[in-house]
Design a protein around this motif. Structure first.
Motif, PDB file in Angstrom:
ATOM      1  N   ALA A   1       6.521 -18.316  22.152  1.00  0.00           N
ATOM      2  CA  ALA A   1       5.669 -18.099  20.982  1.00  0.00           C
ATOM      3  C   ALA A   1       5.682 -16.658  20.490  1.00  0.00           C
ATOM      4  O   ALA A   1       5.552 -16.407  19.283  1.00  0.00           O
ATOM      5  CB  ALA A   1       4.229 -18.523  21.301  1.00  0.00           C
ATOM      6  N   PHE A   2       5.847 -15.718  21.408  1.00  0.00           N
ATOM      7  CA  PHE A   2       5.850 -14.309  21.008  1.00  0.00           C
ATOM      8  C   PHE A   2       7.114 -13.931  20.231  1.00  0.00           C
ATOM      9  O   PHE A   2       7.217 -12.801  19.737  1.00  0.00           O
ATOM     10  CB  PHE A   2       5.710 -13.406  22.234  1.00  0.00           C
TER      11      PHE A   2
ATOM     12  N   THR B   1      13.365 -14.529  22.566  1.00  0.00           N
ATOM     13  CA  THR B   1      13.191 -13.109  22.254  1.00  0.00           C
ATOM     14  C   THR B   1      11.726 -12.677  22.332  1.00  0.00           C
ATOM     15  O   THR B   1      11.371 -11.591  21.880  1.00  0.00           O
ATOM     16  CB  THR B   1      13.725 -12.788  20.846  1.00  0.00           C
ATOM     17  N   GLY B   2      10.873 -13.518  22.896  1.00  0.00           N
ATOM     18  CA  GLY B   2       9.446 -13.208  22.940  1.00  0.00           C
ATOM     19  C   GLY B   2       9.102 -11.962  23.721  1.00  0.00           C
ATOM     20  O   GLY B   2       8.212 -11.197  23.327  1.00  0.00           O
ATOM     21  N   SER B   3       9.781 -11.745  24.850  1.00  0.00           N
ATOM     22  CA  SER B   3       9.525 -10.537  25.641  1.00  0.00           C
ATOM     23  C   SER B   3       9.848  -9.296  24.819  1.00  0.00           C
ATOM     24  O   SER B   3       9.065  -8.343  24.759  1.00  0.00           O
ATOM     25  CB  SER B   3      10.366 -10.541  26.920  1.00  0.00           C
ATOM     26  N   ARG B   4      11.013  -9.314  24.181  1.00  0.00           N
ATOM     27  CA  ARG B   4      11.445  -8.169  23.384  1.00  0.00           C
ATOM     28  C   ARG B   4      10.530  -7.956  22.182  1.00  0.00           C
ATOM     29  O   ARG B   4      10.090  -6.834  21.904  1.00  0.00           O
ATOM     30  CB  ARG B   4      12.873  -8.359  22.893  1.00  0.00           C
ATOM     31  N   ASN B   5      10.248  -9.040  21.446  1.00  0.00           N
ATOM     32  CA  ASN B   5       9.452  -8.894  20.232  1.00  0.00           C
ATOM     33  C   ASN B   5       8.029  -8.440  20.534  1.00  0.00           C
ATOM     34  O   ASN B   5       7.451  -7.634  19.802  1.00  0.00           O
ATOM     35  CB  ASN B   5       9.438 -10.209  19.452  1.00  0.00           C
ATOM     36  N   ALA B   6       7.466  -8.951  21.620  1.00  0.00           N
ATOM     37  CA  ALA B   6       6.117  -8.523  22.003  1.00  0.00           C
ATOM     38  C   ALA B   6       6.124  -7.062  22.436  1.00  0.00           C
ATOM     39  O   ALA B   6       5.198  -6.303  22.113  1.00  0.00           O
ATOM     40  CB  ALA B   6       5.585  -9.410  23.124  1.00  0.00           C
ATOM     41  N   ALA B   7       7.163  -6.663  23.170  1.00  0.00           N
ATOM     42  CA  ALA B   7       7.274  -5.268  23.593  1.00  0.00           C
ATOM     43  C   ALA B   7       7.435  -4.358  22.384  1.00  0.00           C
ATOM     44  O   ALA B   7       6.838  -3.267  22.316  1.00  0.00           O
ATOM     45  CB  ALA B   7       8.444  -5.097  24.554  1.00  0.00           C
TER      46      ALA B   7
ATOM     47  N   HIS C   1       5.943   0.584  31.382  1.00  0.00           N
ATOM     48  CA  HIS C   1       7.345   0.372  31.005  1.00  0.00           C
ATOM     49  C   HIS C   1       7.512  -1.111  30.679  1.00  0.00           C
ATOM     50  O   HIS C   1       7.097  -1.974  31.469  1.00  0.00           O
ATOM     51  CB  HIS C   1       8.277   0.750  32.154  1.00  0.00           C
ATOM     52  N   LEU C   2       8.118  -1.411  29.542  1.00  0.00           N
ATOM     53  CA  LEU C   2       8.218  -2.790  29.074  1.00  0.00           C
ATOM     54  C   LEU C   2       9.634  -3.324  29.253  1.00  0.00           C
ATOM     55  O   LEU C   2      10.612  -2.646  28.919  1.00  0.00           O
ATOM     56  CB  LEU C   2       7.801  -2.852  27.606  1.00  0.00           C
TER      57      LEU C   2
ATOM     58  N   PHE D   1       5.743  -9.140  28.805  1.00  0.00           N
ATOM     59  CA  PHE D   1       4.615  -9.840  28.193  1.00  0.00           C
ATOM     60  C   PHE D   1       4.703 -11.361  28.312  1.00  0.00           C
ATOM     61  O   PHE D   1       3.702 -12.051  28.109  1.00  0.00           O
ATOM     62  CB  PHE D   1       4.476  -9.439  26.720  1.00  0.00           C
ATOM     63  N   ARG D   2       5.874 -11.891  28.668  1.00  0.00           N
ATOM     64  CA  ARG D   2       6.002 -13.336  28.892  1.00  0.00           C
ATOM     65  C   ARG D   2       5.823 -13.710  30.366  1.00  0.00           C
ATOM     66  O   ARG D   2       5.811 -14.897  30.699  1.00  0.00           O
ATOM     67  CB  ARG D   2       7.386 -13.839  28.440  1.00  0.00           C
TER      68      ARG D   2
END
Length: 262
Positions: free
Chosen positions: A180-181, A144-150, A132-133, A102-103
């Motif tokens: 930001a995510f 941690t934006g990729s993880r948190n958004a996923a 798949h994320l 997502f980033r």
């Protein structure tokens, strides 16, 4: 002397012409570069992420997923280890497998270009998409934006809102360098754009990182698959992102042919 004075203006014009030609070359190169991005032919292994992301892709593994907590798959997840979030009808003859972060700006470009076509094909029952994320940008640029958004997207899947929230996240993607995510507040704020998603259960899932371990497991599978970057978009065993002639129209024809059994 007249001959010399006549040559100097000519020399200046020639120099200006060479400069103009060089500028045109640079503009053409920039247009080609942008065209590659628009065609989603570039991957999210850019700049620092290209170095650190590749290093991360060869390290971590099981220890990383274990550190993230228990692997709790979202409702309706399918495939090996329940790592795929399906969108579309099970009866669809064609399946597209998409690995996204997502980033990742190239993932956003892919979605901007292909999302209308994917919605049309999934709504018509001709295509099923398995998402798949992964967390490539977190690993490459930190945060941690990729993880948190996923995780938040998986929380949305729990209540059948994944597809809509997935689109909202990409539509509101921050700059690659802006984490930001990572903020739960921002993810919950964006959930307000999806009817019925911002509920106490969703907030608890987001804030508690319910699916963090699952996200780590999904990224681990991405690493083990040997993919080089995101988006990775597999159709009929091939990564269509690597096909520079691919367009949404061409992909639509491929799916329609598969639907007809050709």
């Amino acid at each position: 002397m007249r001959g010399v004075s006549e040559k100097n203006p000519e020399g200046k014009r020639t120099a200006r012409e060479r400069l103009a030609v060089e500028r045109e070359k640079q503009k053409s190169a920039e247009k080609r570069r942008r065209a590659l991005i628009v065609g989603a032919s570039v991957l999210c292994v850019l700049g620092l992420a290209a170095v650190a992301g590749v290093i991360a892709a060869n390290s971590g593994g099981d220890e990383e997923s274990e550190a993230a907590g228990p692997v709790v798959a979202p409702s309706g997840a399918q495939g090996k280890d329940g790592l795929a979030i399906p969108v579309g009808k099970e009866s669809a003859k064609a399946t597209l497998v998409v690995w996204e972060d997502f980033r990742c700006p190239a993932c956003k470009v892919f979605e901007q270009n292909y999302s209308p076509t994917l919605h049309q094909l999934t709504d018509s029952g001709q295509l099923k998409v398995e998402y798949h994320l992964v967390t490539l940008i977190d690993n490459g640029m930190g945060g941690t934006g990729s993880r948190n958004a996923a995780n938040a997207a998986a929380c949305a899947q729990d209540v059948g809102k994944f597809a809509a929230y997935h689109d909202v996240l990409f539509e509101n993607q921050p700059m690659e360098s802006d984490d930001a995510f990572a903020g739960d507040g921002r993810l919950i704020e964006l959930a307000g754009k999806v009817d019925g998603l911002d509920t106490p259960a969703f907030r608890t899932c987001v804030e508690g990182g319910t699916h963090n371990g699952w996200v780590a497991k999904s990224h681990e599978a991405f690493q083990k698959s040997g993919f080089s970057g995101t988006p990775t978009v597999m159709f009929d065993g091939k990564n269509i992102i690597q096909d520079r002639s691919m367009t949404p129209e061409k992909f639509k024809r491929m799916v329609e042919e598969a639907d007809k059994g050709q």
